[in-house]
Structure formats: structure tokens, C-alpha cells
Design a protein around this motif. Sequence first.
Motif, PDB file in Angstrom:
ATOM      1  N   SER A  67       0.816  -1.200   0.000  1.00 48.43           N
ATOM      2  CA  SER A  67       0.000   0.000   0.000  1.00 48.43           C
ATOM      3  C   SER A  67       0.863   1.270   0.000  1.00 48.43           C
ATOM      4  CB  SER A  67      -0.903   0.022   1.236  1.00 48.43           C
ATOM      5  OG  SER A  67      -1.582   1.255   1.313  1.00 48.43           O
ATOM      6  N   MET A  82      -4.685   1.032   8.515  1.00 41.42           N
ATOM      7  CA  MET A  82      -3.607   0.629   7.596  1.00 41.42           C
ATOM      8  C   MET A  82      -2.370   0.202   8.377  1.00 41.42           C
ATOM      9  SD  MET A  82      -4.841   0.592   4.638  1.00 41.42           S
ATOM     10  CE  MET A  82      -3.323   0.140   3.846  1.00 41.42           C
ATOM     11  N   SER A 138      -0.870  -3.667   8.119  1.00 36.61           N
ATOM     12  CA  SER A 138       0.521  -3.872   7.711  1.00 36.61           C
ATOM     13  C   SER A 138       1.333  -4.580   8.780  1.00 36.61           C
ATOM     14  CB  SER A 138       1.177  -2.530   7.362  1.00 36.61           C
ATOM     15  OG  SER A 138       0.597  -2.012   6.204  1.00 36.61           O
TER      16      SER A 138
END
Length: 113
Positions: free
Chosen positions: A41, A80, A84
Motif C-alpha cells: 500500500s 492501515m 501492515s
Amino acid sequence: MAATTQIETEFPYSLVISIPLPTNRLASAALQAIQVDKELSPLVHRSFALKSPDPNTDDDANEESKTVLETTYRATTNRMLRVSVNGFMDTLGVVLAVIEELDVDVLREELGK
């Protein structure tokens, strides 16, 4: 310093993960194995460093003292960051299991198994 401020502004959520390993050789092997996988990302930045467990040690002076794999994550949202880091932990688990199996049980001896 402006670049650091811009990164901190654009990626306000951060986490530093420090993984102590028995030797510099194992820490370096783990680093090389993990850094091959790029972040998928663009909303997440990740960086790696090998550090000494002793903050008073000059890391530049002694490469062998660098036995801590330090991973720094920065993300645009806490979600996010979490996604991750979860992926990183899965990968880290595999890497440490391989090290344990292939490195003559070094980690098992260190953990007192």
C-alpha cells in the motif's frame, strides 16, 4: 528536517517494533529475508535498521553489536498501520521459525528450551 515533518504529517500513525536476536548474523539474515517483501500500500511506509541493544553503544563503531532488528512503520490511518503490522508479524514468525530450524537450534538454546 522538512522531509521528516512532511512524512510525519502525511503518515501520522507510527509504530516501532524491536526484535532482539542472539547474533548480528541472525539479525542480518532476518532483515534480508523480511525486506524483500515490499509494502503493498502507498498508504504505509516501512523502514528497517539493525541496532545495538545498548543505547550507549556507537552503532557505527561495531557492526557485531547490532543484534536488534528495528522496524518502523508509518501509515495514513490506524487501520492501515494495523493491517501492515499484522502481515509483518506473520512474515516474522515464518522467518524466525526457519532460523530456528536451520541454524542448529541457536534460538532454542538462547530461550533455554
